[in-house]
Design an enzyme around this catalytic site. Structure first.
Site, PDB file in Angstrom:
ATOM      1  CG  HIS A 106     -38.696 -13.352   9.324  1.00  0.00           C
ATOM      2  ND1 HIS A 106     -37.801 -12.392   9.773  1.00  0.00           N
ATOM      3  CD2 HIS A 106     -39.334 -13.818  10.431  1.00  0.00           C
ATOM      4  CE1 HIS A 106     -37.888 -12.299  11.091  1.00  0.00           C
ATOM      5  NE2 HIS A 106     -38.817 -13.150  11.527  1.00  0.00           N
ATOM      6  CG  ASP A 108     -42.333 -14.618  13.407  1.00  0.00           C
ATOM      7  OD1 ASP A 108     -41.163 -14.457  13.024  1.00  0.00           O
ATOM      8  OD2 ASP A 108     -42.881 -13.877  14.251  1.00  0.00           O
ATOM      9  CG  HIS A 256     -40.985  -9.465  11.874  1.00  0.00           C
ATOM     10  ND1 HIS A 256     -41.944 -10.380  11.496  1.00  0.00           N
ATOM     11  CD2 HIS A 256     -40.176 -10.126  12.745  1.00  0.00           C
ATOM     12  CE1 HIS A 256     -41.725 -11.530  12.106  1.00  0.00           C
ATOM     13  NE2 HIS A 256     -40.644 -11.413  12.874  1.00  0.00           N
ATOM     14  NE  ARG A 272     -41.683 -15.735  18.013  1.00  0.00           N
ATOM     15  CZ  ARG A 272     -41.112 -16.297  16.953  1.00  0.00           C
ATOM     16  NH1 ARG A 272     -40.242 -15.621  16.223  1.00  0.00           N
ATOM     17  NH2 ARG A 272     -41.389 -17.536  16.617  1.00  0.00           N
TER      18      ARG A 272
END
Ligand SMILES: O=C(O)CCC(=O)C(=O)O
Ligand SMILES: [Fe+2]
Length: 302
Positions: A106, A108, A256, A272
């Site tokens: 995907h 983000d 990723h 994150r």
């Protein structure tokens, strides 16, 4: 000012950046050097960094507007909503909602009209072995398609759907319902131009349901091919984490996946922070749904 050293880690993507202490403000020349290395290598690794939540936010802000995770407002740092905790450590006695974050390929926030420009992930705790993250280069994915295939995908519009996050339906049912309401399907072009490098890239992912104007049955084989092609091993950099690594990737030109290749009884704890991208894409209109409804719209007009 210390000299920055950029050491490539992979052919398709990935470079280590040495000589920076990310807990201190970046000088303009350092910011520019990191930006240039980022555009070239797509995924940057900064080893041996000591950052707390505000430090991670401050570093991320060097490269874009920091996201507040309002689209998926769960498992944030209680004091810093900008920081998402990607962790398998239970919270309030319950299993973590982010313990399986990122288990399919995907980019983000592609299911929003402001897909993330980039993300910065810091490793705080890791299992003895595994828990790797892989990144795939979407410029290479596009450029290596045959000319007729590039022509075919040029005008395709893809429907990105939050419910295709792997394991999504297994989350708390109230959260699932709220997340779907907050994040209706979003349409993005399959071929995009990177705003900084000017290069064309393939914007696909395993969170695409179908292509606009096509049925799911028609879309699936094309989607499967594009995702398999885009994540071919030769386009991939696989990161093996060390505690205190900070990894920053460009979501516009990479995909990723976080691998479940580790002993889940051992803690894996990451922080994150993401940067908001440009506004792009649109909420899917009902009549765009598939060829059948397009057909009935045409029939109604005639
Ligand atoms: O935990 C990871 O390695 C990455 C998870 C992920 O997809 C993300 O944080 O965006
Ligand atoms: Fe992710």
């Amino acid at each position: 000012m210390s000299e920055i050293k950029v050491v490539p880690l992979g052919y398709a993507a990935g470079a280590a950046v040495h000589g920076l202490d990310l807990s201190r403000p970046l000088a303009p020349a350092q910011q520019a050097a990191v930006q240039a290395a980022w555009n070239k290598h797509l995924v940057l690794v900064f080893p041996q960094q000591k950052l707390d939540a505000p430090g991670l936010i401050a570093f991320t802000r060097n490269f874009g507007e920091v996201e507040r995770n309002d689209n998926v407002p769960y498992y944030r740092d209680p004091d810093y909503p900008e920081v998402l905790l990607v962790s398998n450590k239970p919270r309030n006695g319950k299993p973590s909602e982010t313990r399986n974050t990122g288990r399919n390929w995907h980019s983000d926030l592609s299911y929003t009209t402001r897909p993330a420009k980039g993300s910065v992930l810091m490793c705080k705790e890791k299992p003895d072995v595994g828990g790797d993250t892989m990144f795939a280069n979407m410029y290479m994915a596009y450029e290596s398609l045959s000319a007729p295939m590039r022509k075919f995908v040029e005008d395709l519009q893809a429907i990105h759907d939050i419910s295709l996050i792997k394991g999504f339906e297994k989350r708390d049912p109230e959260q699932v319902a709220a997340l779907k309401r907050r994040n209706p399907p979003i349409v993005h072009s399959v071929v995009r131009v990177h705003p900084e490098t000017g290069r064309k890239l393939l914007f696909v992912s395993e969170r695409i349901r179908s292509f606009v104007g096509m049925t799911e049955e028609e879309s699936k084989p094309i989607l499967d091919f594009l995702n398999r092609h885009a994540t071919s091993p030769e386009f991939v950099y696989r990161h093996k984490w060390s505690v205190d690594d900070v990894v920053m990737w460009d979501n516009r030109c990479t995909l990723h996946i976080a691998l479940a290749d580790f002993d889940q009884t051992q803690p894996r704890h990451m922080m994150r922070c993401s940067m908001l991208g440009e506004v792009s894409g649109a909420v899917l209109e009902e009549q765009q749904m598939d060829a059948r409804s397009l057909g009935s719209a045409i029939a109604a007009m005639s």
